[in-house]
Design a protein around this motif. Structure first.
Motif, PDB file in Angstrom:
ATOM      1  N   ARG A   1       0.864  -1.179   0.000  1.00 21.70           N
ATOM      2  CA  ARG A   1       0.000   0.000   0.000  1.00 21.70           C
ATOM      3  C   ARG A   1       0.900   1.229   0.000  1.00 21.70           C
ATOM      4  O   ARG A   1       1.720   1.401   0.892  1.00 21.70           O
ATOM      5  N   SER A   2       0.729   2.066  -1.013  1.00 20.62           N
ATOM      6  CA  SER A   2       1.550   3.279  -1.101  1.00 20.62           C
ATOM      7  C   SER A   2       1.016   4.337  -0.143  1.00 20.62           C
ATOM      8  O   SER A   2      -0.059   4.183   0.439  1.00 20.62           O
ATOM      9  N   LYS A   3       1.751   5.434  -0.009  1.00 22.16           N
ATOM     10  CA  LYS A   3       1.325   6.528   0.870  1.00 22.16           C
ATOM     11  C   LYS A   3      -0.006   7.119   0.412  1.00 22.16           C
ATOM     12  O   LYS A   3      -0.774   7.631   1.216  1.00 22.16           O
ATOM     13  N   GLU A   4      -0.275   7.049  -0.889  1.00 18.91           N
ATOM     14  CA  GLU A   4      -1.527   7.574  -1.445  1.00 18.91           C
ATOM     15  C   GLU A   4      -2.707   6.637  -1.166  1.00 18.91           C
ATOM     16  O   GLU A   4      -3.850   6.995  -1.418  1.00 18.91           O
ATOM     17  N   GLY A   5      -2.408   5.414  -0.722  1.00 17.29           N
ATOM     18  CA  GLY A   5      -3.470   4.450  -0.426  1.00 17.29           C
ATOM     19  C   GLY A   5      -3.734   3.462  -1.552  1.00 17.29           C
ATOM     20  O   GLY A   5      -4.672   2.683  -1.487  1.00 17.29           O
TER      21      GLY A   5
ATOM     22  N   ASP B   1       3.420  -6.366  -5.621  1.00 20.87           N
ATOM     23  CA  ASP B   1       4.813  -5.956  -5.792  1.00 20.87           C
ATOM     24  C   ASP B   1       5.659  -7.184  -6.108  1.00 20.87           C
ATOM     25  O   ASP B   1       6.071  -7.900  -5.214  1.00 20.87           O
ATOM     26  N   LEU B   2       5.888  -7.408  -7.391  1.00 21.12           N
ATOM     27  CA  LEU B   2       6.657  -8.588  -7.803  1.00 21.12           C
ATOM     28  C   LEU B   2       8.145  -8.444  -7.516  1.00 21.12           C
ATOM     29  O   LEU B   2       8.842  -9.433  -7.318  1.00 21.12           O
TER      30      LEU B   2
ATOM     31  N   GLY C   1       6.398   1.526   0.753  1.00 18.83           N
ATOM     32  CA  GLY C   1       5.055   1.511   1.318  1.00 18.83           C
ATOM     33  C   GLY C   1       4.887   0.369   2.295  1.00 18.83           C
ATOM     34  O   GLY C   1       5.813  -0.406   2.553  1.00 18.83           O
ATOM     35  N   ARG C   2       3.700   0.257   2.846  1.00 16.80           N
ATOM     36  CA  ARG C   2       3.376  -0.792   3.814  1.00 16.80           C
ATOM     37  C   ARG C   2       3.148  -2.088   3.061  1.00 16.80           C
ATOM     38  O   ARG C   2       2.340  -2.163   2.147  1.00 16.80           O
TER      39      ARG C   2
ATOM     40  N   ASN D   1      -7.240  -5.641   6.683  1.00 21.32           N
ATOM     41  CA  ASN D   1      -6.902  -5.336   8.074  1.00 21.32           C
ATOM     42  C   ASN D   1      -5.418  -5.015   8.227  1.00 21.32           C
ATOM     43  O   ASN D   1      -5.040  -4.092   8.933  1.00 21.32           O
ATOM     44  N   HIS D   2      -4.582  -5.786   7.558  1.00 24.79           N
ATOM     45  CA  HIS D   2      -3.130  -5.615   7.682  1.00 24.79           C
ATOM     46  C   HIS D   2      -2.656  -4.300   7.059  1.00 24.79           C
ATOM     47  O   HIS D   2      -1.804  -3.611   7.617  1.00 24.79           O
ATOM     48  N   LEU D   3      -3.203  -3.973   5.886  1.00 26.99           N
ATOM     49  CA  LEU D   3      -2.774  -2.768   5.170  1.00 26.99           C
ATOM     50  C   LEU D   3      -3.629  -1.548   5.516  1.00 26.99           C
ATOM     51  O   LEU D   3      -3.347  -0.444   5.054  1.00 26.99           O
ATOM     52  N   GLU D   4      -4.658  -1.763   6.331  1.00 19.66           N
ATOM     53  CA  GLU D   4      -5.548  -0.691   6.781  1.00 19.66           C
ATOM     54  C   GLU D   4      -6.154   0.095   5.622  1.00 19.66           C
ATOM     55  O   GLU D   4      -6.177   1.325   5.612  1.00 19.66           O
ATOM     56  N   VAL D   5      -6.655  -0.636   4.623  1.00 17.29           N
ATOM     57  CA  VAL D   5      -7.283  -0.026   3.448  1.00 17.29           C
ATOM     58  C   VAL D   5      -8.214  -1.074   2.823  1.00 17.29           C
ATOM     59  O   VAL D   5      -8.007  -2.268   3.007  1.00 17.29           O
TER      60      VAL D   5
END
Length: 94
Positions: A29-33, A38-39, A45-46, A68-72
């Motif tokens: 998850r990037s800062k932008e959400g 990601d290969l 990011g998270r 839940n883990h990435l909060e998005v």
């Protein structure tokens, strides 16, 4: 003297198993959400790691583990992309 290179281990967020990093796929998850697969394993990011197994992806989807883990919120298309990736890898290795 023969020195062995240390294999980086990561934990699958769905199954809880520790595996070599190469046996897992990273979702970031990037800062932008924005959430993406990601290969390379190097995007900033998270990140969360998932086993390259259909069962692990389905479990993560069912229990909403990645969200839940990435909060998005995770889109349906990301899970489809993961399942496609796993099928391609398993198809090419057999």
């Amino acid at each position: 003297m023969n020195t062995r290179k240390k294999v980086p281990m990561r934990k699958c967020v769905a199954t809880g198993e520790m595996k070599p990093k190469k046996e897992l796929v990273r979702i970031v998850r990037s800062k932008e959400g924005d959430v993406s697969v990601d290969l390379t394993g190097k995007k900033s990011g998270r990140g969360a790691y998932l086993s390259k197994e259909k069962d692990a992806v389905l479990l993560a989807k069912k229990k909403n583990i990645l969200a839940n883990h990435l909060e998005v919120t995770i889109s349906e298309s990301l899970y489809d992309e993961l399942l496609e990736l796993i099928e391609k890898e398993n198809g090419s290795s057999k």
